[in-house]
Design a protein around this motif. Structure first.
Motif, PDB file in Angstrom:
ATOM      1  N   VAL A  54       0.867  -1.087   0.048  1.00 28.71           N
ATOM      2  CA  VAL A  54      -0.092  -0.052   0.165  1.00 28.71           C
ATOM      3  C   VAL A  54       0.803   1.271   0.032  1.00 28.71           C
ATOM      4  O   VAL A  54       0.548   2.245  -0.497  1.00 28.71           O
ATOM      5  CB  VAL A  54      -0.900  -0.132   1.179  1.00 28.71           C
ATOM      6  CG1 VAL A  54      -0.369   0.018   2.599  1.00 28.71           C
ATOM      7  CG2 VAL A  54      -2.195   1.270   0.967  1.00 28.71           C
ATOM      8  N   THR A  55       1.952   1.245   0.506  1.00 28.32           N
ATOM      9  CA  THR A  55       2.897   2.277   0.486  1.00 28.32           C
ATOM     10  C   THR A  55       3.541   2.525  -0.867  1.00 28.32           C
ATOM     11  O   THR A  55       3.512   3.841  -1.275  1.00 28.32           O
ATOM     12  CB  THR A  55       4.207   2.121   1.375  1.00 28.32           C
ATOM     13  OG1 THR A  55       3.696   1.838   2.976  1.00 28.32           O
ATOM     14  CG2 THR A  55       5.029   3.271   1.708  1.00 28.32           C
ATOM     15  N   ALA A  61       1.090   6.998  -6.878  1.00 30.76           N
ATOM     16  CA  ALA A  61       0.244   8.384  -6.855  1.00 30.76           C
ATOM     17  C   ALA A  61       1.196   9.697  -6.690  1.00 30.76           C
ATOM     18  O   ALA A  61       0.902  10.839  -7.540  1.00 30.76           O
ATOM     19  CB  ALA A  61      -0.911   8.389  -5.825  1.00 30.76           C
ATOM     20  N   CYS A  62       2.125   9.554  -5.769  1.00 28.58           N
ATOM     21  CA  CYS A  62       3.108  10.602  -5.558  1.00 28.58           C
ATOM     22  C   CYS A  62       3.734  11.083  -6.774  1.00 28.58           C
ATOM     23  O   CYS A  62       3.904  12.261  -7.242  1.00 28.58           O
ATOM     24  CB  CYS A  62       3.916  10.184  -4.525  1.00 28.58           C
ATOM     25  SG  CYS A  62       3.372  10.287  -2.751  1.00 28.58           S
ATOM     26  N   PHE A  63       4.319  10.039  -7.590  1.00 30.43           N
ATOM     27  CA  PHE A  63       5.002  10.253  -8.906  1.00 30.43           C
ATOM     28  C   PHE A  63       4.153  11.032  -9.817  1.00 30.43           C
ATOM     29  O   PHE A  63       4.670  11.704 -10.774  1.00 30.43           O
ATOM     30  CB  PHE A  63       5.507   8.942  -9.358  1.00 30.43           C
ATOM     31  CG  PHE A  63       6.760   8.598  -8.868  1.00 30.43           C
ATOM     32  CD1 PHE A  63       7.950   9.250  -9.061  1.00 30.43           C
ATOM     33  CD2 PHE A  63       6.846   7.247  -7.907  1.00 30.43           C
ATOM     34  CE1 PHE A  63       9.136   8.886  -8.361  1.00 30.43           C
ATOM     35  CE2 PHE A  63       7.963   7.087  -7.427  1.00 30.43           C
ATOM     36  CZ  PHE A  63       9.042   7.566  -7.504  1.00 30.43           C
ATOM     37  N   ALA A  64       2.895  11.011  -9.858  1.00 32.58           N
ATOM     38  CA  ALA A  64       2.012  11.633 -10.683  1.00 32.58           C
ATOM     39  C   ALA A  64       1.917  13.222 -10.425  1.00 32.58           C
ATOM     40  O   ALA A  64       1.762  14.089 -11.363  1.00 32.58           O
ATOM     41  CB  ALA A  64       0.779  11.278 -10.691  1.00 32.58           C
ATOM     42  N   GLY A  91      -4.773   9.244  -6.878  1.00 30.12           N
ATOM     43  CA  GLY A  91      -4.932   8.441  -5.783  1.00 30.12           C
ATOM     44  C   GLY A  91      -6.235   7.797  -5.418  1.00 30.12           C
ATOM     45  O   GLY A  91      -6.270   6.934  -4.534  1.00 30.12           O
ATOM     46  N   LEU A  92      -7.320   8.105  -6.390  1.00 33.71           N
ATOM     47  CA  LEU A  92      -8.602   7.356  -6.254  1.00 33.71           C
ATOM     48  C   LEU A  92      -8.440   5.959  -6.764  1.00 33.71           C
ATOM     49  O   LEU A  92      -9.006   4.934  -6.281  1.00 33.71           O
ATOM     50  CB  LEU A  92      -9.527   8.113  -6.983  1.00 33.71           C
ATOM     51  CG  LEU A  92     -10.175   9.480  -6.478  1.00 33.71           C
ATOM     52  CD1 LEU A  92     -10.893  10.358  -7.453  1.00 33.71           C
ATOM     53  CD2 LEU A  92     -10.622   9.479  -5.031  1.00 33.71           C
ATOM     54  N   VAL A  93      -7.601   5.823  -7.628  1.00 29.19           N
ATOM     55  CA  VAL A  93      -7.208   4.629  -8.253  1.00 29.19           C
ATOM     56  C   VAL A  93      -6.503   3.927  -7.570  1.00 29.19           C
ATOM     57  O   VAL A  93      -6.820   2.570  -7.125  1.00 29.19           O
ATOM     58  CB  VAL A  93      -6.465   4.569  -9.637  1.00 29.19           C
ATOM     59  CG1 VAL A  93      -6.047   3.232 -10.096  1.00 29.19           C
ATOM     60  CG2 VAL A  93      -7.186   5.386 -10.631  1.00 29.19           C
ATOM     61  N   VAL A  94      -5.574   4.348  -6.733  1.00 20.44           N
ATOM     62  CA  VAL A  94      -4.905   3.529  -5.445  1.00 20.44           C
ATOM     63  C   VAL A  94      -5.729   2.984  -4.309  1.00 20.44           C
ATOM     64  O   VAL A  94      -5.399   2.019  -3.953  1.00 20.44           O
ATOM     65  CB  VAL A  94      -3.627   4.410  -4.918  1.00 20.44           C
ATOM     66  CG1 VAL A  94      -3.055   3.997  -3.678  1.00 20.44           C
ATOM     67  CG2 VAL A  94      -2.494   4.982  -5.936  1.00 20.44           C
ATOM     68  N   LEU A  95      -6.509   3.983  -4.071  1.00 13.73           N
ATOM     69  CA  LEU A  95      -7.441   3.553  -3.037  1.00 13.73           C
ATOM     70  C   LEU A  95      -8.465   2.445  -3.426  1.00 13.73           C
ATOM     71  O   LEU A  95      -8.602   1.403  -2.864  1.00 13.73           O
ATOM     72  CB  LEU A  95      -8.422   4.872  -2.560  1.00 13.73           C
ATOM     73  CG  LEU A  95      -7.647   5.545  -1.754  1.00 13.73           C
ATOM     74  CD1 LEU A  95      -8.504   6.951  -1.400  1.00 13.73           C
ATOM     75  CD2 LEU A  95      -7.167   5.290  -0.549  1.00 13.73           C
ATOM     76  N   ALA A  96      -8.921   2.396  -4.798  1.00 11.51           N
ATOM     77  CA  ALA A  96      -9.659   1.483  -5.213  1.00 11.51           C
ATOM     78  C   ALA A  96      -8.935   0.157  -5.295  1.00 11.51           C
ATOM     79  O   ALA A  96      -9.593  -0.837  -4.851  1.00 11.51           O
ATOM     80  CB  ALA A  96     -10.238   1.662  -6.735  1.00 11.51           C
ATOM     81  N   VAL A  97      -7.797   0.169  -5.727  1.00 10.55           N
ATOM     82  CA  VAL A  97      -6.900  -1.185  -5.489  1.00 10.55           C
ATOM     83  C   VAL A  97      -6.776  -1.730  -4.189  1.00 10.55           C
ATOM     84  O   VAL A  97      -6.829  -2.971  -4.211  1.00 10.55           O
ATOM     85  CB  VAL A  97      -5.334  -0.897  -6.221  1.00 10.55           C
ATOM     86  CG1 VAL A  97      -4.709  -2.169  -6.178  1.00 10.55           C
ATOM     87  CG2 VAL A  97      -5.723  -0.593  -7.801  1.00 10.55           C
ATOM     88  N   GLY A 123      -5.380   3.512   4.252  1.00 10.38           N
ATOM     89  CA  GLY A 123      -4.919   3.808   3.036  1.00 10.38           C
ATOM     90  C   GLY A 123      -5.013   5.059   2.351  1.00 10.38           C
ATOM     91  O   GLY A 123      -4.282   5.852   1.791  1.00 10.38           O
ATOM     92  N   LEU A 124      -6.204   5.779   2.962  1.00 11.40           N
ATOM     93  CA  LEU A 124      -6.623   7.070   2.731  1.00 11.40           C
ATOM     94  C   LEU A 124      -5.590   7.940   3.308  1.00 11.40           C
ATOM     95  O   LEU A 124      -5.242   8.915   2.609  1.00 11.40           O
ATOM     96  CB  LEU A 124      -7.956   7.380   3.144  1.00 11.40           C
ATOM     97  CG  LEU A 124      -8.469   8.846   3.101  1.00 11.40           C
ATOM     98  CD1 LEU A 124      -8.505   9.162   1.623  1.00 11.40           C
ATOM     99  CD2 LEU A 124      -9.916   8.971   3.669  1.00 11.40           C
ATOM    100  N   SER A 125      -5.200   7.749   4.597  1.00 11.66           N
ATOM    101  CA  SER A 125      -4.271   8.655   5.364  1.00 11.66           C
ATOM    102  C   SER A 125      -2.976   8.424   4.533  1.00 11.66           C
ATOM    103  O   SER A 125      -2.261   9.548   4.501  1.00 11.66           O
ATOM    104  CB  SER A 125      -4.350   8.039   6.538  1.00 11.66           C
ATOM    105  OG  SER A 125      -5.244   8.353   7.316  1.00 11.66           O
ATOM    106  N   LEU A 126      -2.520   7.511   4.134  1.00  9.07           N
ATOM    107  CA  LEU A 126      -1.221   7.474   3.440  1.00  9.07           C
ATOM    108  C   LEU A 126      -1.238   8.190   2.006  1.00  9.07           C
ATOM    109  O   LEU A 126      -0.347   8.592   1.755  1.00  9.07           O
ATOM    110  CB  LEU A 126      -0.931   5.824   3.267  1.00  9.07           C
ATOM    111  CG  LEU A 126      -0.236   5.057   4.426  1.00  9.07           C
ATOM    112  CD1 LEU A 126       0.036   3.765   4.166  1.00  9.07           C
ATOM    113  CD2 LEU A 126       0.840   5.696   4.925  1.00  9.07           C
TER     114      LEU A 126
END
Length: 218
Positions: A54-55, A61-64, A91-97, A123-126
C-alpha cells in the motif's frame, strides 16, 4: 459571462505531462507485493508485505505530482489547484486497488480479519499524506519530490513496525478496536490534507492566484 469549463485538450495535455514510467513502476512493484502476499506469503492486509504494497501504491500516486516543467506550466491559463487535482486523481485509483485487495482477503478468511474501515482509513491517510507532501514540496520549488517522499513513507512504515510509539499506540493494528490507532491515522491524514490544500494554492492570491483559471470554451 459563460462559466469556465476545462477543455478536453487541456485535460489531455496535463495527463500527458505526467511522468508515467515511475508511476507504472511503483504501481507494478506494489502489485507484485500484494500478489505475493496473497499467494506465496498469505498473511493478509496486516502483513509487512501488504503494508509495503500500500505504501508503494501511494508512491505511484506521488509520482504523478512530479512537475519537472513547473516553471513553464506556471504561466499557462490554469490554476495550480486544477493541475494538482488532475494529477492527484490517481490517488482514487490507488484507494480502489487497496480496497479491492482488502475485500478479497476478507472473503478468503473465516477467522477474525482486519476491519474494512480501518484498512480504508490507513490507505486514505497514506495517500493523502503522500500527495500533500509532494504538493507542498512542488510549491516550495522541489519539482520532482516523489522519489524522496515515497522512500520516506516506506522507511516510516517499516520504522512503525519496529519502534514503539509513545503512549502504547499500535499504529499498524488494523483491527479497528483501538481508538488511539484510529486517532493516529486521522492525524496523519489531516496533516496530508493541510499540505495538499496549501500546495495547491497559487502564488499572489488568497485562493486562485494571478491566473485566470482553466481554459474555457469559446
Amino acid at each position: 459571462m459563460e462559466p469556465a469549463v476545462v477543455t478536453r485538450p487541456a485535460l489531455a495535455a496535463e495527463l500527458r505531462a505526467i511522468a508515467w514510467p515511475p508511476v507504472v513502476a511503483a504501481a507494478g512493484a506494489s502489485g507484485l507485493l500484494l500478489v505475493l502476499d496473497a499467494t506465496v506469503w498469505p498473511n493478509g492486509p496486516g502483513a509487512v508485505t501488504a503494508w509495503l504494497g500500500v505504501t508503494l501504491l501511494t508512491g505511484a500516486a506521488c509520482f504523478a505530482l512530479d512537475q519537472p516543467a513547473e516553471d513553464v506550466v506556471r504561466s499557462s491559463p490554469t490554476t495550480r489547484a486544477w493541475r494538482t487535482a488532475v494529477r492527484a486523481g490517481g490517488g482514487l485509483v490507488v484507494l480502489a486497488v487497496w480496497a479491492a485487495y482488502a475485500v478479497w482477503w476478507r472473503s478468503q478468511l473465516t477467522f477474525a480479519v482486519p476491519s474494512w474501515w480501518a484498512q480504508g482509513l490507513v490507505g486514505l491517510s497514506l495517500v493523502v499524506l503522500g500527495l500533500g507532501l509532494c504538493a507542498a514540496l512542488v510549491r516550495r520549488g522541489r519539482s520532482e519530490p516523489a522519489a524522496t517522499v515515497s522512500g520516506g513513507l516506506v522507511f516510516a512504515v517499516l520504522a512503525l513496525g519496529l519502534v514503539p510509539v509513545p503512549g502504547d499506540v499500535q499504529t499498524l493494528d488494523l483491527s479497528g478496536t483501538r481508538g488511539s490507532t484510529t486517532a493516529f491515522w486521522v492525524v496523519v491524514g489531516a496533516v496530508g490534507a493541510v499540505g495538499l490544500v496549501w500546495g495547491s494554492r497559487d502564488e499572489g492570491s488568497r485562493w486562485r492566484g494571478p491566473h485566470t483559471g482553466p481554459a474555457v470554451h469559446r
